[in-house]
Motif scaffolding. Structure first.
Motif, short mmCIF file in Angstrom:
data_model
loop_
_atom_site.label_atom_id
_atom_site.label_comp_id
_atom_site.label_asym_id
_atom_site.label_seq_id
_atom_site.Cartn_x
_atom_site.Cartn_y
_atom_site.Cartn_z
N VAL A 119 -47.32 34.33 42.33
CA VAL A 119 -48.21 35.72 42.15
C VAL A 119 -49.43 36.07 41.42
O VAL A 119 -49.50 35.80 40.57
CB VAL A 119 -47.15 35.64 41.04
CG1 VAL A 119 -46.91 37.39 41.25
CG2 VAL A 119 -45.39 36.16 41.90
N PRO A 120 -50.30 37.27 41.60
CA PRO A 120 -51.72 37.38 41.33
C PRO A 120 -50.92 38.22 40.29
O PRO A 120 -51.05 39.65 40.77
CB PRO A 120 -52.72 37.50 42.14
CG PRO A 120 -51.15 38.31 43.37
CD PRO A 120 -49.79 37.26 43.80
N LEU A 121 -50.57 38.17 39.14
CA LEU A 121 -50.82 38.67 38.30
C LEU A 121 -51.96 39.57 37.77
O LEU A 121 -52.58 38.84 37.75
CB LEU A 121 -50.02 38.33 36.63
CG LEU A 121 -49.01 37.51 36.99
CD1 LEU A 121 -47.86 36.68 35.80
CD2 LEU A 121 -47.73 38.21 37.47
N ARG A 122 -51.67 40.66 37.08
CA ARG A 122 -52.83 41.61 36.43
C ARG A 122 -52.26 41.21 34.93
O ARG A 122 -51.55 41.84 33.94
CB ARG A 122 -52.98 43.05 36.96
CG ARG A 122 -53.53 43.30 36.40
CD ARG A 122 -55.18 43.31 37.38
NE ARG A 122 -56.00 44.77 36.33
CZ ARG A 122 -57.42 44.41 36.88
NH1 ARG A 122 -57.69 43.11 37.48
NH2 ARG A 122 -58.54 45.29 36.65
N ARG A 123 -53.43 40.87 34.45
CA ARG A 123 -53.55 40.52 32.67
C ARG A 123 -54.17 41.03 31.93
O ARG A 123 -55.11 41.37 32.37
CB ARG A 123 -53.76 38.52 32.90
CG ARG A 123 -53.54 38.61 30.99
CD ARG A 123 -53.45 37.21 31.24
NE ARG A 123 -54.76 36.49 31.63
CZ ARG A 123 -55.01 34.89 32.08
NH1 ARG A 123 -54.11 34.18 31.33
NH2 ARG A 123 -56.36 34.39 32.49
N GLN A 124 -54.28 41.57 30.79
CA GLN A 124 -55.21 41.52 29.84
C GLN A 124 -55.45 41.79 28.89
O GLN A 124 -53.89 41.46 28.16
CB GLN A 124 -55.48 43.17 29.83
CG GLN A 124 -56.54 43.92 29.38
CD GLN A 124 -56.31 45.46 28.63
OE1 GLN A 124 -55.49 46.38 29.05
NE2 GLN A 124 -57.56 46.04 27.83
N ARG B 271 -49.29 39.19 29.26
CA ARG B 271 -49.41 40.34 29.48
C ARG B 271 -50.43 41.41 29.61
O ARG B 271 -51.29 41.08 28.98
CB ARG B 271 -48.14 40.96 28.58
CG ARG B 271 -48.54 42.29 27.62
CD ARG B 271 -47.48 41.82 25.97
NE ARG B 271 -46.27 41.17 26.07
CZ ARG B 271 -45.09 41.75 26.77
NH1 ARG B 271 -45.11 42.51 27.01
NH2 ARG B 271 -44.26 40.67 26.57
N HIS B 272 -50.23 42.35 30.10
CA HIS B 272 -50.80 43.63 30.13
C HIS B 272 -51.16 44.29 28.83
O HIS B 272 -49.69 44.86 28.85
CB HIS B 272 -50.34 44.51 31.61
CG HIS B 272 -51.82 45.28 31.76
ND1 HIS B 272 -52.71 46.13 30.63
CD2 HIS B 272 -52.83 45.36 32.81
CE1 HIS B 272 -53.66 46.77 31.43
NE2 HIS B 272 -53.62 46.16 32.92
N PHE B 273 -51.92 44.43 27.88
CA PHE B 273 -52.30 44.79 26.63
C PHE B 273 -51.58 46.39 26.58
O PHE B 273 -50.96 46.69 25.83
CB PHE B 273 -53.31 44.33 26.06
CG PHE B 273 -53.12 45.23 24.68
CD1 PHE B 273 -52.63 44.77 23.87
CD2 PHE B 273 -54.49 46.13 24.60
CE1 PHE B 273 -52.51 44.99 22.66
CE2 PHE B 273 -54.41 46.77 23.75
CZ PHE B 273 -53.71 46.39 22.14
N ASN B 274 -53.11 46.80 27.75
CA ASN B 274 -52.66 48.81 27.26
C ASN B 274 -51.37 48.93 28.38
O ASN B 274 -50.82 50.01 27.28
CB ASN B 274 -53.51 48.66 28.20
CG ASN B 274 -55.28 49.13 27.16
OD1 ASN B 274 -54.87 49.53 25.78
ND2 ASN B 274 -56.32 48.94 27.85
#
Length: 1422
Positions: A572-577, A695-698
């Motif tokens: 899965v192409p996760l969106r991470r920040q 995890r995506h921080f914002n």
């Protein structure tokens, strides 16, 4: 159930209007720009699915161009320019292939010294890191400038965050983004902090940019100082040394205005010389250069390259966008194979032929209305919403266009789409779509009344917006019933009305759900509101509409990611920040301290290891204050008791208080917080070690992916294909290695996309500012002795060019004073000026008298906080808490208490609101001294305009508004040549064919120098409230002669008359032609906003053309001509009071221009000046003169009048030759570096010429003089002293003539000393030369005019006593006669070159038959 019944069941009707409602505030234009709205979770990542825009800005008077790049691709064979751009973009990606034979031509011979050490190989680098990881670090390098680079350790846990590489040699030949090994070279603890160290690069482990490209192409600007150096915009390498072989051959050393252009020979794999291009300052700014990287060996500081193309911009939309497209590698037209496959898809769709997906098995969504919500003008509609309500349950459908039906994996379209990765939205013209237009804006787009395949996600909620069932994902066929804009939806939310009642009801349902979902997700941070502006500067009123769509898109993305992670956990192409750096956050917390609670409480953020931020955490006994802009304060503290009861005012008060970015300290803290956020990126789920790592921080979500925008993002298309595999029970459509590689590629393109859209937003604003500058309320972020850094809230995208004001542009008369405050983390900087600020009315009603200390007037302190109100921080926190709890009636008492606690900050104590050289009672001072103390968080008014930078329009600060009387035009200070005159296009020549050619080259050079010095001339002055009559490109205004005399304004300076005929000039109308200076005209334009101080100014520049003086009317009529680059005159400005700033040319430059213009080939062909100018043969001395010279001994013998130690040294061979040539020629040049005896040679010539003059005088009885002039008073005084000392009794009769400024210091005339102490520091007469100084000699007892002059001195030396016009003219006439009389008694005149060209010496009848010696630092002209 209808909407009103539903609301009544939940609460009273007013509940929908409570604080949770984010009704936008009326932000004035000065706080608005074309910034795109961002929500808290988007601080560093545009993750919402609603920011796409195809809208052209309304202020640009051009028809929006809706381009279809697919159609262009079909016909690109007939459009060579298009093909050129395609080839150029390809070459920028792939580089050139150059043969070894060609490259060898540019490799230096081995006898040259190496500049760079040999790099270590990868094996040796790894070995050093493994042996001593404390000293050797693996890093990623960023080139900052030619000699500075920053390296960031790859190990994110390393306490060292930045390693600074200082020095070009230490950076080696590494390129930006390379993975390198750095050796620490400083001792631990000796650097500024433990997180910042110094080092040098040992070698490169991995090349990240142009990895497999040996000869890449770079988009460059030219170095501002050297045209043979190019600076890549991408900073991959610091600079590139351009090939200049042909320029050197043809032009020798005069190559600074030439660039060689080459063409690429693909067959021979080499670059062939094409032509030489002339470079002017204008083309430098308007042009970018495509430079081919040839080679970089160890012997050269910079790599060698050649220009292969030039990209010129006219400052218009299309040429600017073309440059941005090429700069950011944005594909416009599609490849032929993509076009062919698209045609096949169109044909199959039109005939109903299967596309590979059996659409008959999809569920048709017919039972409920489906609609889209997008910006106006959008065409690629990839998401739609629907809602059903029954039995206290809501079923929401989020319908996403199923692009995978048309774009199958591995197809030719897929290959291009994968390479493009995303759509690019310039916002000024059509989008550069990822998919060809037939797909992106037609077949895949959810257009009204068109059936489209979708992937639909269905959610079931209860009335509290809680999910009551697991979401379901279905393949569907959807037919949108209506395309809505955010404005449409906002109106329905606010009024509940619409032409379509069913859709209106659906919008109300969706909004009520979205509002509760937002509250659950964000808690108090949902109350935060960003500044929201449209592209035309008007305020958008669409906050609720935006977050309605946003909440359902975020929920959908989160749901899909959770489902895919369950089924395909490794692909899965996760969106991470990632989380912000702890060290940086600690520093931020230390700087912002108590303001942190207010900022982070609205952001809903909790920093690890710190308490939960809260308004109640702000101490009630805190001494901390914050500033509220005065126009906002007037709204918040309205005296109308009923106003806070009105809904609109309540909404505005909420909006003002909840928008951090319109309050200085909160805004700066907020932007500081944003700057420390990590960028979001895509990462393959298979390499994520744990949830925290992914995890995506914002958003505070794990897992999270992108699914809702497949038309414009390839990552979403990947997710769609995975969803298809999940629904159909198939294996994953992708392997883990594929996803990893795709994520790296997508991240790279995403960086380009952000940079492209940022630059497009800057361009959009700049196009508006070009014709309509805007006065912005700016907050000072930082200030130093060299610059002021600004934060402009509504300018989301900033550049160093637009957000920094160099202190030198303000031209203070003293060095800035830095004031340290141990209780405050930011420095204070005090700036001081000495200005001539007048008013055409003859008085100023708002000026307080300056305080005095002894006899010296102190500089008046301007209040730096005049644009704001300072209140206790705790009171503001209390008011914010009332807003969040919807206690609007409590705000009355809160604001009443705050109003009583308004304080003056220390920097505002003992200050004035304005200054002037005028006073209310008509008294005029010579000048006014004033200062201002600037620091972090203060409000300043800055007018922004736009000019060309790097081939693109870019905003820049045009005007700094301090007070009504104090405004600094930064435009003419930054580039006086561009504003006032023009850049010289031609270099000087060793010889000139005509005087016309000579003037064509030298006049522009002289005018350039004159403009540069004029803007910093301390004699400049400003007059307010001057009515000006405009006609075409000229302006005219009048000033009375008494007004000018009282203020020491002399616009009638002319080299056509002298002090001796002053009275004659007064007796008749005199038209003085020629420019004595330039003019900056400013006029405040009407402004209808709350803050009248923020009205913009019309600013124009011109040159004084003539000054007409009429004695009867006692006035001057000044006519000026506008510079060609000045904007047109607004109709409203004509004959209205304006501000003029006169930029006075120095006497030297004015006279030099006169001399150049007076050269005439017909009348002066035989004159010495003309022959010198044209390098013609000098005329010979007549026989009589040569006979006299023959009788003179070249050696000056002073043995009979001086001790040996004080005798003049004897001539050496070179000096003997120089003296002989000087005596026997009409013109000669003596040159040599300091210390070679030029001063003594000058003294000997001074003596010898005077002796020759005596011989001539005995023969014909005519008085002759010798004039010795030097570059400075100091140099002339030295020659005068040495002449007296070394020549002794043989010294001729000397007279030292000083300039008027020095004479006025010794014998003051009230109001005539205009220079500051800084300028006068070394400006004084030599006390040892008073016996030969003209202004002392004419006052000696027994001199004819001495008693009268002394009487004037006694009368006017008292301070504050001002000469009348008649008395002043009488004094000038008397002084002229005294000088003329005194000059008869002397043989040698010593003065500076400026004085030598004065009116007195020019018109004196003794200036004929004169020998002139001009001494400079290294040359002497005789």
């Amino acid at each position: 159930m209808n909407v009103s019944k539903m609301i009544s069941e939940r609460s009273k009707e007013t509940q929908i209007k409570q604080a949770v409602l984010s009704v936008p505030v009326e932000i004035p234009d000065n706080l608005c720009s074309c910034a795109v709205t961002q929500t808290p979770e988007e601080w560093s990542d545009s993750d919402q699915d609603i920011t796409k825009s195809d809208v052209s800005i309304e202020d640009i008077q051009e028809r929006p161009c809706i381009e279809n790049f697919y159609e262009r691709s079909l016909h690109c064979a007939d459009q060579s320019r298009v093909m050129d751009d395609i080839d150029l973009i390809k070459l920028l990606s792939s580089g050139l292939q150059l043969s070894p034979r060609f490259i060898d031509k540019f490799r230096k011979r081995r006898n040259h010294r190496k500049y760079y050490e040999n790099e270590l190989n990868a094996l040796e680098l790894e070995k050093r890191v493994n042996l001593n990881g404390m000293k050797y670090k693996k890093c990623k390098i960023k080139i900052q400038s030619a000699h500075i680079a920053n390296c960031t350790p790859l190990d994110t846990t390393d306490p060292i965050k930045t390693i600074i590489i200082s020095g070009r040699a230490k950076a080696g030949q590494a390129r930006t983004d390379d993975e390198v090994v750095v050796e620490l070279i400083d001792e631990k603890g000796q650097s500024a902090s433990e997180t910042r160290r110094y080092g040098k690069v040992l070698g490169t482990l991995k090349r990240c940019r142009n990895e497999n490209v040996d000869h890449p192409l770079f988009l460059c600007t030219l170095d501002p100082n050297e045209s043979h150096l190019a600076i890549p915009l991408c900073k991959t390498v610091p600079k590139i040394h351009l090939v200049t072989n042909q320029v050197k051959k043809r032009y020798g050393n005069k190559k600074q205005f030439k660039v060689e252009k080459y063409r690429y020979d693909k067959e021979r794999q080499e670059l062939k010389f094409d032509k030489i291009t002339d470079i002017t300052p204008e083309t430098k700014r308007n042009t970018l250069y495509i430079v081919a990287f040839i080679t970089w060996n160890q012997y050269d500081v910079y790599p060698c390259g050649a220009v292969i193309d030039l990209l010129a911009s006219g400052g218009d939309i299309d040429s600017s966008l073309r440059i941005l497209d090429i700069q950011h590698n944005v594909q416009t037209t599609y490849l032929p194979e993509t076009v062919e496959e698209t045609k096949t898809i169109i044909d199959k769709d039109s005939t109903g032929e299967s596309l590979g997906d059996d659409l008959s098995h999809r569920r048709h969504i017919n039972e409920v209305k489906v609609f889209t919500i997008d910006p106006p003008g959008s065409h690629d509609l990839d998401d739609a919403l629907s809602i059903e309500y029954s039995d206290d349950m809501y079923k929401v459908g989020v319908h996403i266009a199923d692009v995978s039906v048309y774009v199958t994996k591995g197809s030719r379209i897929d290959a291009e789409v994968q390479r493009r990765t995303t759509s690019f939205y310039p916002g000024l013209r059509s989008a550069r779509h990822m998919l060809p237009e037939p797909l992106s804006i037609d077949l895949c787009s959810l257009l009204p009344e068109k059936k489209r395949p979708c992937l639909s996600v269905f959610f079931k909620f209860n009335k509290e917006a809680k999910l009551i069932e697991k979401p379901t994902v279905l393949k569907t066929i959807v037919c949108s019933s209506k395309q809505m804009t955010y404005q449409d939806v906002q109106e329905i939310i606010e009024s509940g009305k619409s032409d379509d009642e069913e859709i209106a009801q659906a919008i109300q349902y969706l909004f009520l759900l979205a509002r509760q979902m937002r509250k659950q997700r964000l808690n108090d941070s949902m109350f935060f509101l960003p500044i929201e502006c449209k592209s035309n500067g008007n305020v958008g009123r669409e906050s609720e509409a935006h977050f309605l769509v946003e909440e359902f898109m975020i929920l959908t993305n989160k749901t899909i990611s959770e489902l895919l992670m369950t089924r395909f956990p490794n692909v899965v192409p996760l969106r991470r920040q990632g989380e912000p750096n702890n060290e940086e956050i600690k520093q931020w917390l230390n700087n912002e301290k108590e303001i942190v609670d207010i900022v982070l409480a609205l952001q809903g953020k909790r920093i690890a290891g710190n308490k939960v931020p809260s308004f109640r955490s702000v101490s009630t006994c805190s001494r901390k204050f914050l500033t509220v802009q005065d126009w906002i304060w007037r709204v918040l503290t309205s005296e109308d008791d009923n106003e806070l009861d009105t809904l609109s005012l309540q909404q505005n008060v909420q909006r003002y208080m909840r928008t951090d970015e319109i309050h200085p300290l909160q805004c700066l803290a907020y932007h500081g917080w944003i700057s420390h956020q990590e960028s979001a990126e895509y990462v393959c789920s298979g390499v994520v070690a744990n949830p925290e790592n992914g995890r995506h921080f914002n958003l505070d979500i794990y897992p999270y992916t992108h699914f809702t925008s497949p038309i414009r993002r390839y990552s979403d298309l990947i997710a769609h294909r995975l969803v298809h595999s999940m629904i159909e029970g198939k294996d994953s459509a992708y392997q883990q290695t594929e996803i990893k590689e795709l994520c790296v590629h997508i991240n790279t393109v995403q960086q380009r996309q952000k940079a492209y859209e940022k630059n497009c937003e800057i361009l959009k604003l700049s196009l508006r500012l070009k014709t309509k500058p805007i006065m912005f309320n700016c907050f000072i972020d930082d200030v130093s002795d060299s610059s002021i850094s600004l934060c402009i809230p509504s300018m989301k995208f900033k550049t160093e060019h637009s957000n920094t004001i160099a202190v030198r542009l303000l031209d203070p008369n003293k060095n800035p004073k830095i004031i340290k405050d141990v209780k405050f983390p930011y420095d204070l900087v005090r700036l001081e000026w000495r200005k001539r600020l007048y008013d055409a009315r003859g008085y100023s009603s708002c000026i307080a008298q300056p305080k005095t200390q002894g006899e010296t007037k102190e500089a008046q302190r301007i209040d730096p906080n005049r644009h704001g109100v300072s209140i206790p921080l705790s009171r503001w926190a209390q008011a914010l808490q009332s807003v969040l709890e919807n206690k609007m009636h409590d705000l009355k008492s809160v604001f009443a208490n705050i109003a009583q606690d308004v304080v003056k900050l220390p920097t505002s104590v003992d200050t004035v609101r304005d200054v002037s050289t005028e006073t209310h009672d008509g008294i005029v001072q010579p000048f006014t001294s004033f200062s201002i103390t600037l620091t972090h968080g203060q409000i300043v008014k800055v007018q922004m305009a736009a000019d060309m930078q790097n081939g693109i329009l870019s905003p820049y600060p045009q005007l700094l508004f301090i007070t009504e009387n104090v405004q600094f035009c930064l435009q003419h200070m930054k580039d006086p040549i561009e504003c006032l005159t023009q850049y010289a296009a031609n270099s000087t020549s060793p010889k000139y064919s005509s005087i016309k050619e000579y003037n064509a080259i030298w006049l522009p050079l002289m005018q350039m120098e004159s403009a540069m010095t004029s803007v910093r001339n301390e004699k400049n002055f400003t007059i307010h409230n001057v009515p000006i009559k405009f006609k075409y490109r000229t302006g005219q205004f009048r000033l009375s002669i008494p007004f000018c005399h009282k203020r020491n304004i002399d616009l009638t300076k002319s080299d056509n008359h002298s002090e001796s005929n002053e009275e004659q000039c007064e007796d008749s109308e005199v038209d003085i032609q020629g420019a004595n200076g330039w003019i900056c005209v400013r006029h405040k334009l009407p402004h209808l906003g709350d803050d009248n101080d923020s009205a913009a100014f019309w600013v124009a520049h011109g040159e004084i053309a003539s000054v007409n003086r009429n004695k009867d009317k006692q006035r001057l009529t000044i006519t000026f001509e506008f510079h060609p680059m000045s904007p047109p005159v607004p109709r409203i400005v004509d004959r209205q009071p304006s501000t003029i700033e006169l930029l006075i040319k120095t006497d030297f430059h004015r006279r030099m221009e006169r001399c150049l213009k007076s050269l005439d080939t017909e009348k002066r062909e035989d004159e010495l000046a003309l022959k010198i100018a044209r390098f013609l043969k000098m005329p010979q001395l007549d026989e009589d003169c040569l006979k006299v010279v023959a009788t003179v001994n070249l050696e000056v013998d002073t043995t009979d009048c001086q001790p040996i130690a004080r005798m003049l040294p004897r001539n050496n061979t070179n000096q003997k030759h120089a003296i002989k040539k000087a005596l026997t020629s009409t013109f000669s040049l003596i040159h040599g570096p300091p210390g070679t005896g030029k001063s003594y040679t000058g003294i000997k010539l001074l003596y010898l010429f005077s002796e020759i003059n005596k011989v001539h005088e005995r023969r014909d009885g005519k008085k002759r003089h010798v004039i010795f002039c030097g570059p400075s008073n100091k140099s002339v005084d030295l020659v005068a002293r040495l002449s007296k000392e070394r020549l002794g009794s043989k010294c001729p009769k000397l007279v030292r003539i000083y300039g008027e400024t020095i004479e006025n210091i010794d014998f003051p005339i009230s109001g005539r000393i205009l220079l500051s102490e800084k300028s006068l520091k070394d400006t004084k007469s030599d006390e040892n030369l008073r016996d030969i100084s003209m202004h002392y000699l004419i006052r000696q007892d027994g001199k004819r005019y001495a008693s009268d002059l002394k009487a004037f001195d006694q009368k006017y030396k008292r301070k504050g006593n001002t000469l009348t016009l008649e008395e002043f003219n009488e004094y000038k006439s008397l002084r002229y006669k005294a000088r003329e009389e005194e000059l008869k008694q002397h043989e040698v005149i010593l003065c500076t070159t400026a004085v030598a060209t004065s009116r007195f010496l020019h018109d004196c009848k003794f200036n004929r038959n004169t020998y002139v010696i001009i001494s400079t630092e290294q040359r002497m002209f005789v």
